[in-house]
Design an enzyme around this catalytic site. Structure first.
Site, PDB file in Angstrom:
ATOM      1  N   ASP A  81       0.812  -1.230   0.000  1.00 11.66           N
ATOM      2  CA  ASP A  81       0.000   0.000   0.000  1.00 11.66           C
ATOM      3  C   ASP A  81       0.839   1.270   0.000  1.00 11.66           C
ATOM      4  O   ASP A  81       0.438   2.295   0.553  1.00 11.66           O
ATOM      5  CB  ASP A  81      -0.971   0.027   1.208  1.00 11.66           C
ATOM      6  CG  ASP A  81      -1.903  -1.170   1.202  1.00 11.66           C
ATOM      7  OD1 ASP A  81      -2.255  -1.633   0.109  1.00 11.66           O
ATOM      8  OD2 ASP A  81      -2.265  -1.639   2.294  1.00 11.66           O
TER       9      ASP A  81
ATOM     10  N   LYS B 256       1.846   2.199  -5.061  1.00 14.75           N
ATOM     11  CA  LYS B 256       2.378   1.635  -6.314  1.00 14.75           C
ATOM     12  C   LYS B 256       1.466   1.952  -7.500  1.00 14.75           C
ATOM     13  O   LYS B 256       1.916   2.269  -8.586  1.00 14.75           O
ATOM     14  CB  LYS B 256       2.526   0.099  -6.190  1.00 14.75           C
ATOM     15  CG  LYS B 256       3.500  -0.331  -5.111  1.00 14.75           C
ATOM     16  CD  LYS B 256       3.533  -1.845  -4.936  1.00 14.75           C
ATOM     17  CE  LYS B 256       2.287  -2.443  -4.333  1.00 14.75           C
ATOM     18  NZ  LYS B 256       2.019  -2.047  -2.927  1.00 14.75           N
TER      19      LYS B 256
ATOM     20  N   GLY C 119      -4.599  -4.145  -3.825  1.00 14.34           N
ATOM     21  CA  GLY C 119      -5.561  -3.098  -4.148  1.00 14.34           C
ATOM     22  C   GLY C 119      -4.737  -1.892  -4.539  1.00 14.34           C
ATOM     23  O   GLY C 119      -4.107  -1.272  -3.684  1.00 14.34           O
ATOM     24  N   HIS C 120      -4.664  -1.615  -5.835  1.00 13.08           N
ATOM     25  CA  HIS C 120      -3.823  -0.522  -6.324  1.00 13.08           C
ATOM     26  C   HIS C 120      -4.729   0.631  -6.763  1.00 13.08           C
ATOM     27  O   HIS C 120      -5.526   0.482  -7.683  1.00 13.08           O
ATOM     28  CB  HIS C 120      -2.939  -1.012  -7.476  1.00 13.08           C
ATOM     29  CG  HIS C 120      -1.941  -2.037  -7.031  1.00 13.08           C
ATOM     30  ND1 HIS C 120      -1.057  -2.649  -7.887  1.00 13.08           N
ATOM     31  CD2 HIS C 120      -1.676  -2.555  -5.800  1.00 13.08           C
ATOM     32  CE1 HIS C 120      -0.296  -3.495  -7.199  1.00 13.08           C
ATOM     33  NE2 HIS C 120      -0.666  -3.460  -5.931  1.00 13.08           N
TER      34      HIS C 120
ATOM     35  N   GLN D 144       1.885  -6.032  -3.181  1.00 14.25           N
ATOM     36  CA  GLN D 144       2.350  -6.137  -1.786  1.00 14.25           C
ATOM     37  C   GLN D 144       3.655  -5.348  -1.605  1.00 14.25           C
ATOM     38  O   GLN D 144       3.852  -4.367  -2.288  1.00 14.25           O
ATOM     39  CB  GLN D 144       2.521  -7.605  -1.357  1.00 14.25           C
ATOM     40  CG  GLN D 144       1.189  -8.338  -1.187  1.00 14.25           C
ATOM     41  CD  GLN D 144       0.596  -8.822  -2.500  1.00 14.25           C
ATOM     42  OE1 GLN D 144       1.237  -9.548  -3.237  1.00 14.25           O
ATOM     43  NE2 GLN D 144      -0.622  -8.436  -2.784  1.00 14.25           N
TER      44      GLN D 144
HETATM   45  P1  GDP Z   1      -0.753   0.405  -3.537  1.00 19.28           P
HETATM   46  O1  GDP Z   1      -1.379  -0.858  -3.090  1.00 19.28           O
HETATM   47  O2  GDP Z   1       0.714   0.462  -3.284  1.00 19.28           O
HETATM   48  O3  GDP Z   1      -1.092   0.761  -4.955  1.00 19.28           O
HETATM   49  O4  GDP Z   1      -1.393   1.563  -2.609  1.00 19.28           O
HETATM   50  P2  GDP Z   1      -2.937   1.708  -2.208  1.00 19.28           P
HETATM   51  O5  GDP Z   1      -3.686   2.147  -3.391  1.00 19.28           O
HETATM   52  O6  GDP Z   1      -3.408   0.504  -1.495  1.00 19.28           O
HETATM   53  O7  GDP Z   1      -2.843   2.836  -1.101  1.00 19.28           O
HETATM   54  C1  GDP Z   1      -2.295   4.087  -1.372  1.00 19.28           C
HETATM   55  C2  GDP Z   1      -3.353   5.159  -1.043  1.00 19.28           C
HETATM   56  O8  GDP Z   1      -2.751   6.421  -0.967  1.00 19.28           O
HETATM   57  C3  GDP Z   1      -4.407   5.295  -2.141  1.00 19.28           C
HETATM   58  O9  GDP Z   1      -5.612   5.685  -1.552  1.00 19.28           O
HETATM   59  C4  GDP Z   1      -3.857   6.413  -3.018  1.00 19.28           C
HETATM   60  O10 GDP Z   1      -4.863   7.108  -3.745  1.00 19.28           O
HETATM   61  C5  GDP Z   1      -3.244   7.293  -1.984  1.00 19.28           C
HETATM   62  N1  GDP Z   1      -2.070   8.073  -2.407  1.00 19.28           N
HETATM   63  C6  GDP Z   1      -1.067   7.713  -3.247  1.00 19.28           C
HETATM   64  N2  GDP Z   1      -0.114   8.672  -3.271  1.00 19.28           N
HETATM   65  C7  GDP Z   1      -0.535   9.641  -2.435  1.00 19.28           C
HETATM   66  C8  GDP Z   1       0.032  10.860  -1.987  1.00 19.28           C
HETATM   67  O11 GDP Z   1       1.125  11.269  -2.363  1.00 19.28           O
HETATM   68  N3  GDP Z   1      -0.683  11.596  -1.081  1.00 19.28           N
HETATM   69  C9  GDP Z   1      -1.895  11.183  -0.609  1.00 19.28           C
HETATM   70  N4  GDP Z   1      -2.508  11.964   0.262  1.00 19.28           N
HETATM   71  N5  GDP Z   1      -2.441  10.038  -0.994  1.00 19.28           N
HETATM   72  C10 GDP Z   1      -1.768   9.271  -1.883  1.00 19.28           C
HETATM   73  P1  IMO Z   2      -0.979  -4.131  -2.256  1.00 15.30           P
HETATM   74  O1  IMO Z   2      -0.521  -4.693  -3.569  1.00 15.30           O
HETATM   75  C1  IMO Z   2      -0.950  -4.515   2.074  1.00 15.30           C
HETATM   76  C2  IMO Z   2      -1.072  -8.576   3.683  1.00 15.30           C
HETATM   77  C3  IMO Z   2      -2.299  -9.021   4.449  1.00 15.30           C
HETATM   78  C4  IMO Z   2      -1.684  -9.991   5.431  1.00 15.30           C
HETATM   79  C5  IMO Z   2      -0.592 -10.670   4.594  1.00 15.30           C
HETATM   80  C6  IMO Z   2      -1.032 -11.997   3.989  1.00 15.30           C
HETATM   81  O2  IMO Z   2      -2.247  -3.371  -2.331  1.00 15.30           O
HETATM   82  O3  IMO Z   2       0.139  -3.380  -1.601  1.00 15.30           O
HETATM   83  P2  IMO Z   2      -2.592 -12.612   1.930  1.00 15.30           P
HETATM   84  O4  IMO Z   2      -4.034 -12.310   1.672  1.00 15.30           O
HETATM   85  O5  IMO Z   2      -1.667 -12.090   0.900  1.00 15.30           O
HETATM   86  O6  IMO Z   2      -2.344 -14.059   2.233  1.00 15.30           O
HETATM   87  O7  IMO Z   2      -2.272 -11.845   3.312  1.00 15.30           O
HETATM   88  O8  IMO Z   2      -0.281  -9.751   3.555  1.00 15.30           O
HETATM   89  N1  IMO Z   2      -1.334  -8.055   2.319  1.00 15.30           N
HETATM   90  C7  IMO Z   2      -1.241  -6.771   1.983  1.00 15.30           C
HETATM   91  N2  IMO Z   2      -0.993  -5.689   2.741  1.00 15.30           N
HETATM   92  N3  IMO Z   2      -1.105  -4.394   0.738  1.00 15.30           N
HETATM   93  C8  IMO Z   2      -1.325  -5.470  -0.028  1.00 15.30           C
HETATM   94  O9  IMO Z   2      -1.343  -5.421  -1.371  1.00 15.30           O
HETATM   95  C9  IMO Z   2      -1.450  -6.733   0.594  1.00 15.30           C
HETATM   96  N4  IMO Z   2      -1.703  -7.987   0.148  1.00 15.30           N
HETATM   97  C10 IMO Z   2      -1.604  -8.786   1.210  1.00 15.30           C
HETATM   98  O10 IMO Z   2      -2.929  -7.942   5.086  1.00 15.30           O
HETATM   99  O11 IMO Z   2      -1.040  -9.289   6.462  1.00 15.30           O
HETATM  100 MG    MG Z   3      -2.921  -1.519  -1.844  1.00 11.43          MG
END
Ligand code: GDP
Ligand code: IMO
Ligand code: MG
Length: 424
Positions: free
Chosen positions: A13, A16, A40-41, A222
């Site tokens: 998270d 990415k 969840g990207h 991840q």
């Molecule tokens: P990922 O799994 O690495 O793609 O990240 P996620 O989407 O799960 O979580 C990142 C969250 O931060 C999302 O809600 C993005 O919209 C948000 N986000 C990304 N970059 C920034 C930033 O520079 N500032 C803020 N405030 N939010 C951001």
């Molecule tokens: P993105 O790509 C954050 C975590 C789960 C748990 C562990 C194992 O959005 O960064 P799993 O379901 O993979 O067997 O769970 O990994 N986890 C993540 N944490 N971002 C993710 O994906 C994750 N995918 C799995 O919360 O701790």
């Molecule tokens: Mg994510």
């Protein structure tokens, strides 16, 4: 140019999705190399938020081809749902999505057993998407691959054999209802009809693209500290989000990798269980979660929050070969009067030389912090490095100093244009 890897450098998270989408502008191909719908990207375009779980984050660029590599485990329900959502948005997927014939399928029993195991006391805190069990079957060589859908007989044969074993488990150990083979066969046949046009030998496709000099982004899911080999085992996911995973998960040689970009938040978060040395459990942690909207993009769970861990990042940089960092969510730290970076760990009164991955040690380390004055200025509209407040620059320079890695992207908001790209 050939392949650039973009990976999560912390516990997932990191942002990415935003960074891959942003860097896809002059790219030919974006390829996901591991994980599944546990990811969840998030991508924000024109104030609208899109969350991708399986489809690579380059899909919003009409000329980009998106590849789901052999290292990914595919849940048909999640994939079809995502394809439908994109089609409803008017995004053309035909000829733009390629799915590896060697990718393994997530079956209903994988999701069921994942959720049943998570009811036990020593749970990992998984996303419940069947990821671990699907990779178990892959490793024990009983998995069912996309290519198996081509031949109904083979598919049924493998399914019946697996279901026999799983049904025994469901019935005798967990006391839940057995699964119906016929129902699964027909569901997966429907899935096959829809995805058939996208299935191909993606390793061959990517290697030809590399020969043709195409620009390719390999997108990790991840994060490095959730890596099954290099993360905080057993509190990890079941694949290799680290850079090595890009080669095995796509079928491309290490020699094709041109650069490795680590994406890291300006602080740290973690969802699920497991050690997290810089975690802030009190008011400060709540504030980070509120200001940063730190709730899981896949499960909606509140994310645990804490200060930036430069000691862990140094380790992440080492195992991944990270050459540059993209630091995201710097804007979130504008709410704080003072900010801390963890620069080292102490264990039994001694400074550790490297990040310990064994859970027992990691749970008892004492993080050593360096303090920084906050900047208390909104950063969301800043477009150049020189706009940034002095204290923010000092903070970023400290991250570079303590991790030994240079920063070339600074993200100050979720949108594409809320990004400062540095040339050097
Ligand atoms: P990922 O799994 O690495 O793609 O990240 P996620 O989407 O799960 O979580 C990142 C969250 O931060 C999302 O809600 C993005 O919209 C948000 N986000 C990304 N970059 C920034 C930033 O520079 N500032 C803020 N405030 N939010 C951001
Ligand atoms: P993105 O790509 C954050 C975590 C789960 C748990 C562990 C194992 O959005 O960064 P799993 O379901 O993979 O067997 O769970 O990994 N986890 C993540 N944490 N971002 C993710 O994906 C994750 N995918 C799995 O919360 O701790
Ligand atoms: Mg994510």
């Amino acid at each position: 140019m050939s392949v650039q890897i973009i990976l999560g450098a912390q516990w997932g998270d990191e942002g990415k999705g935003k960074i891959v989408d942003l860097l896809s502008q002059n790219i030919n191909i974006v390829a996901r190399y591991q994980g599944g719908a546990n990811a969840g990207h998030t991508i924000v375009l024109d104030d609208k938020q899109y969350i991708l779980h399986l489809i690579p984050s380059g899909i919003f660029h009409p000329n980009v081809i998106c590849v789901i590599g052999n290292g990914v485990v595919i849940d048909p329900i999640a994939l079809l749902d995502e394809i439908k959502q994109l089609q409803n948005l008017g995004i053309n997927i035909s000829n733009r999505l390629l799915i590896s014939h060697n990718a393994h399928l997530i079956m209903p029993y994988h999701k069921l057993i994942d959720n049943l195991r998570e009811k036990e006391a020593d749970k990992i805190g998984t996303t419940g998407r069947g990821i671990g069990p699907a990779y178990i079957d892959k490793a024990t060589r009983t998995g069912i691959k996309i290519v198996d859908l081509l031949d109904r007989k083979i598919f049924e044969m493998k399914l019946i054999k697996n279901i026999e074993v799983y049904n025994k488990l469901f019935d005798q150990i967990y006391g839940v209802e057995k699964l119906d083979v016929e129902k699964i066969v027909s569901e997966y046949e429907d899935f096959d009809k829809i995805i058939d046009e996208y299935v191909t030998d993606t390793a061959l496709y990517l290697n030809n693209a590399i020969k043709d000099g195409k620009n390719i982004l390999a997108e990790g899911a991840q994060g490095a500290l959730l890596d099954i080999d290099h993360g905080t085992y057993p509190f990890v996911t079941s694949s290799n989000p680290t850079s090595g995973g890009a080669c095995t998960g796509l079928g491309i040689p290490p020699t094709s990798i041109k650069s490795i970009l680590g994406v890291a938040k300006a602080y740290c978060t973690r969802v699920g269980n497991g050690p997290f040395p810089t975690e802030l459990t009190g008011e400060l942690g709540n504030k980070l979660r509120t200001v940063g909207s730190e709730f899981g993009a896949t499960t909606g769970r509140p994310r645990r929050c804490g200060w930036f861990d430069a000691f862990a990042m140094k380790y992440s940089a080492m195992i991944n070969g990270i050459e540059k960092l993209a630091i995201t969510k710097l804007d979130v730290l504008s709410a704080f009067d003072e900010i801390f970076i963890c620069t080292a760990y102490e264990y039994n009164g001694k400074r550790l030389k490297t990040f310990p991955t064994d859970v027992l040690s990691l749970e008892s380390v004492k993080p050593i912090y360096e303090r920084f004055d906050g900047w208390k200025t909104e950063l969301e509209n800043m477009t150049s490095f020189t706009d940034l407040p002095d204290n923010a620059i000092k903070y970023l320079s400290a991250i570079e100093k303590f991790t030994g890695v240079g920063i070339n992207i600074i993200s100050v908001g979720p949108k594409r244009n809320q990004t400062i790209i540095l040339d050097n």
